[in-house]
Write a protein that holds these residues in place. Structure first.
Motif, PDB file in Angstrom:
ATOM      1  N   THR A   6       0.841  -1.196   0.000  1.00 52.69           N
ATOM      2  CA  THR A   6       0.000   0.000   0.000  1.00 52.69           C
ATOM      3  C   THR A   6       0.884   1.256   0.000  1.00 52.69           C
ATOM      4  O   THR A   6       1.991   1.239   0.547  1.00 52.69           O
ATOM      5  N   PRO A   7       0.418   2.360  -0.600  1.00 57.04           N
ATOM      6  CA  PRO A   7       1.263   3.562  -0.714  1.00 57.04           C
ATOM      7  C   PRO A   7       1.740   4.112   0.628  1.00 57.04           C
ATOM      8  O   PRO A   7       2.902   4.507   0.761  1.00 57.04           O
ATOM      9  N   ARG A   8       0.867   4.152   1.639  1.00 59.27           N
ATOM     10  CA  ARG A   8       1.265   4.726   2.932  1.00 59.27           C
ATOM     11  C   ARG A   8       2.336   3.887   3.601  1.00 59.27           C
ATOM     12  O   ARG A   8       3.289   4.419   4.180  1.00 59.27           O
ATOM     13  N   LEU A   9       2.177   2.578   3.537  1.00 59.64           N
ATOM     14  CA  LEU A   9       3.183   1.726   4.147  1.00 59.64           C
ATOM     15  C   LEU A   9       4.485   1.745   3.361  1.00 59.64           C
ATOM     16  O   LEU A   9       5.570   1.586   3.928  1.00 59.64           O
ATOM     17  N   GLN A  10       4.376   1.933   2.048  1.00 60.84           N
ATOM     18  CA  GLN A  10       5.596   2.088   1.259  1.00 60.84           C
ATOM     19  C   GLN A  10       6.354   3.349   1.664  1.00 60.84           C
ATOM     20  O   GLN A  10       7.586   3.344   1.774  1.00 60.84           O
ATOM     21  N   THR A  11       5.605   4.423   1.906  1.00 55.53           N
ATOM     22  CA  THR A  11       6.235   5.655   2.380  1.00 55.53           C
ATOM     23  C   THR A  11       6.872   5.443   3.744  1.00 55.53           C
ATOM     24  O   THR A  11       8.005   5.878   4.000  1.00 55.53           O
ATOM     25  N   THR A  63       7.965   2.644   5.040  1.00 53.79           N
ATOM     26  CA  THR A  63       9.138   1.796   4.881  1.00 53.79           C
ATOM     27  C   THR A  63      10.306   2.579   4.298  1.00 53.79           C
ATOM     28  O   THR A  63      11.459   2.423   4.734  1.00 53.79           O
ATOM     29  N   THR A  64      10.011   3.443   3.327  1.00 53.32           N
ATOM     30  CA  THR A  64      11.081   4.237   2.709  1.00 53.32           C
ATOM     31  C   THR A  64      11.740   5.163   3.726  1.00 53.32           C
ATOM     32  O   THR A  64      12.977   5.254   3.791  1.00 53.32           O
ATOM     33  N   VAL A  65      10.931   5.839   4.533  1.00 55.39           N
ATOM     34  CA  VAL A  65      11.481   6.760   5.525  1.00 55.39           C
ATOM     35  C   VAL A  65      12.276   5.995   6.576  1.00 55.39           C
ATOM     36  O   VAL A  65      13.392   6.392   6.948  1.00 55.39           O
ATOM     37  N   VAL A 115      13.755   3.036   6.375  1.00 53.41           N
ATOM     38  CA  VAL A 115      15.002   2.501   5.819  1.00 53.41           C
ATOM     39  C   VAL A 115      16.008   3.615   5.563  1.00 53.41           C
ATOM     40  O   VAL A 115      17.210   3.454   5.825  1.00 53.41           O
ATOM     41  N   SER A 116      15.537   4.771   5.070  1.00 53.37           N
ATOM     42  CA  SER A 116      16.460   5.869   4.783  1.00 53.37           C
ATOM     43  C   SER A 116      17.121   6.391   6.050  1.00 53.37           C
ATOM     44  O   SER A 116      18.331   6.672   6.058  1.00 53.37           O
ATOM     45  N   VAL A 117      16.341   6.519   7.134  1.00 55.43           N
ATOM     46  CA  VAL A 117      16.926   6.965   8.400  1.00 55.43           C
ATOM     47  C   VAL A 117      17.957   5.963   8.892  1.00 55.43           C
ATOM     48  O   VAL A 117      19.063   6.333   9.327  1.00 55.43           O
ATOM     49  N   MET A 118      17.630   4.683   8.812  1.00 57.25           N
ATOM     50  CA  MET A 118      18.558   3.653   9.273  1.00 57.25           C
ATOM     51  C   MET A 118      19.817   3.615   8.417  1.00 57.25           C
ATOM     52  O   MET A 118      20.938   3.503   8.928  1.00 57.25           O
ATOM     53  N   VAL A 119      19.645   3.702   7.101  1.00 56.35           N
ATOM     54  CA  VAL A 119      20.803   3.646   6.202  1.00 56.35           C
ATOM     55  C   VAL A 119      21.721   4.835   6.446  1.00 56.35           C
ATOM     56  O   VAL A 119      22.949   4.715   6.436  1.00 56.35           O
ATOM     57  N   ALA A 145       9.543   5.907  14.897  1.00 54.64           N
ATOM     58  CA  ALA A 145       8.724   7.072  15.260  1.00 54.64           C
ATOM     59  C   ALA A 145       8.787   8.140  14.177  1.00 54.64           C
ATOM     60  O   ALA A 145       7.771   8.748  13.812  1.00 54.64           O
ATOM     61  N   ALA A 146       9.992   8.387  13.636  1.00 52.00           N
ATOM     62  CA  ALA A 146      10.121   9.384  12.571  1.00 52.00           C
ATOM     63  C   ALA A 146       9.335   8.979  11.338  1.00 52.00           C
ATOM     64  O   ALA A 146       8.708   9.818  10.678  1.00 52.00           O
ATOM     65  N   ALA A 147       9.345   7.697  10.995  1.00 53.45           N
ATOM     66  CA  ALA A 147       8.594   7.221   9.837  1.00 53.45           C
ATOM     67  C   ALA A 147       7.096   7.412  10.045  1.00 53.45           C
ATOM     68  O   ALA A 147       6.371   7.797   9.115  1.00 53.45           O
ATOM     69  N   CYS A 148       6.619   7.150  11.241  1.00 50.73           N
ATOM     70  CA  CYS A 148       5.194   7.334  11.524  1.00 50.73           C
ATOM     71  C   CYS A 148       4.786   8.810  11.381  1.00 50.73           C
ATOM     72  O   CYS A 148       3.721   9.120  10.844  1.00 50.73           O
ATOM     73  N   ILE A 149       5.636   9.713  11.857  1.00 52.29           N
ATOM     74  CA  ILE A 149       5.332  11.132  11.754  1.00 52.29           C
ATOM     75  C   ILE A 149       5.269  11.565  10.292  1.00 52.29           C
ATOM     76  O   ILE A 149       4.391  12.337   9.875  1.00 52.29           O
ATOM     77  N   ASN A 150       6.186  11.079   9.475  1.00 50.17           N
ATOM     78  CA  ASN A 150       6.204  11.449   8.063  1.00 50.17           C
ATOM     79  C   ASN A 150       4.938  11.012   7.341  1.00 50.17           C
ATOM     80  O   ASN A 150       4.489  11.671   6.402  1.00 50.17           O
ATOM     81  N   VAL A 151       4.354   9.912   7.767  1.00 51.41           N
ATOM     82  CA  VAL A 151       3.144   9.412   7.125  1.00 51.41           C
ATOM     83  C   VAL A 151       1.907  10.144   7.628  1.00 51.41           C
ATOM     84  O   VAL A 151       0.968  10.413   6.866  1.00 51.41           O
ATOM     85  N   LEU A 152       1.892  10.524   8.901  1.00 52.03           N
ATOM     86  CA  LEU A 152       0.680  11.044   9.519  1.00 52.03           C
ATOM     87  C   LEU A 152       0.502  12.559   9.359  1.00 52.03           C
ATOM     88  O   LEU A 152      -0.625  13.044   9.394  1.00 52.03           O
TER      89      LEU A 152
END
Length: 356
Positions: free
Chosen positions: A70-75, A77-79, A81-85, A250-257
């Motif tokens: 789904t698009p939201r979960l893809q976003t 996941t992207t955020v 993974v990017s923070v971790m990388v 937490a950062a990924a959740c904020i970016n989506v919400l």
């Protein structure tokens, strides 16, 4: 009636040795000692949990793949993974450097390298951040190791705040991100250095030693240098890495919400735009090597607001607060992070008014 002899072995009514079941008490005359160990070791740690999660992901890979399509979960996941990388390489660098400090650098070195007066040690430690090519993820374990090696907490905390913002890699990235505004590089360096020194001096004035609760380290004194180094690296990776994962989630959740249209509304108000980007820096938790490019993309905001974003981010964000909680304790993070946020915003606005 004679006093019982504490050195006499305990016996039953038939004068046979009795073991209390305590794990440290040896058995006598072949009597078995009750085992207090769990079947899988003394405790289940984060390494075991990670291994279990990987096994579950392999088993249920098809349902998980459908779930994240789904698009939201893809976003999300992207955020994540990017923070971790972005963060993991510098976390590893910081952990390795922390282990080197803990094992190979004698305590006497810090007594010679830093001024004896704590108030003078703060600006010297802040300026030392220039030589560290890393981000906040690496600076946290290094600061903890410095405190363990006898460095005054005020100097170690000043280094913790300054290193992610004024090292050469970050300043070079800022210059590339703002090619038409070279004053942003000077503004970021000056504001970050001032905030680090103010927080160090505030700690000297108001801080208390019992607010810092460093986690128990493995015993290194009885090990060889190589074994002690590996033990220290493994301990810090497992301990700090878990909090990094939590902060990235937490950062990924904020970016989506958080809706993007809110940003444009806030950008029209000078005061709210500064506060909005300061809060956004905390929520996004972007590595200091990459945050300049994000700030440059927020062209609807003023340079002062974007400078605030660059000053606050490396000092106060979700993953950094999580890691500070893990390394220094909750009482420390609950006081240090909000104070740093306020000081960073005020200093960034002041420097922006002068230089931008």
């Amino acid at each position: 009636m004679s006093e019982p002899d504490p050195d006499r072995m305990r016996t039953d009514e038939h004068d046979q040795p009795v073991n209390s079941g305590h794990p440290d008490e040896p058995a006598e005359f072949g009597q078995p000692v009750r085992s207090w160990r769990r079947p899988f070791g003394d405790r289940i740690g984060s390494v075991e949990v990670l291994a279990l999660l990987l096994i579950l992901l392999i088993i249920f890979r098809e349902p998980v793949a459908l779930l994240i399509s789904t698009p939201r979960l893809q976003t999300w996941t992207t955020v994540f993974v990017s923070v971790m990388v972005q963060a993991v390489p510098f976390l590893v660098f910081g952990v390795v450097l922390s282990a080197v400090i803990a094992v190979f650098v004698p305590r006497s070195f810090w007594a010679r390298a830093l001024p004896r007066h704590p108030a003078l040690a703060v600006p010297v430690a802040s300026a030392a951040g220039v030589v560290l090519p890393g981000c906040e993820c690496g600076a946290v374990p290094i600061a903890g190791s410095l405190i363990r090696r006898g460095v005054t907490p005020a100097a170690a905390l000043a280094f913790l705040l300054a290193a992610p913002a004024i090292n050469p890699i970050v300043l070079a990235a800022t210059a590339v991100a703002f090619p038409n505004n070279p004053e942003m590089v000077a503004g970021r360096a000056v504001a970050s250095l001032v905030v680090a020194m103010i927080m160090g001096w505030l700690w000297l004035r108001l801080g208390r030693a019992d607010w810092i609760r460093l986690p128990r380290r493995p015993e290194l004194d009885n090990l060889s240098k190589a074994r002690a180094f590996l033990a220290a690296v493994r301990h810090d990776i497992v301990h700090a890495g878990g909090f990094l994962v939590f902060g990235a989630m937490a950062a990924a959740c904020i970016n989506v919400l958080v809706p993007e249209r809110w940003l444009q509304t806030l950008a029209d108000n000078p005061v709210l735009s500064v506060l909005a980007l300061a809060v956004l820096a905390v929520l996004l938790s972007i590595c200091s090597e990459a945050d300049a490019f994000v700030a440059a993309s927020l062209s609807q905001f003023s340079l002062t607001a974007r400078l605030t974003f660059l000053v606050v981010g490396p000092m106060v964000d979700l993953k950094l607060i999580s890691m500070q909680t893990g390394v220094f304790g909750r009482r420390f993070a609950a006081r240090f992070a909000p104070t740093t946020f306020v000081v960073a915003v005020l200093v960034a606005v002041g420097v922006g008014a002068v230089l931008l």
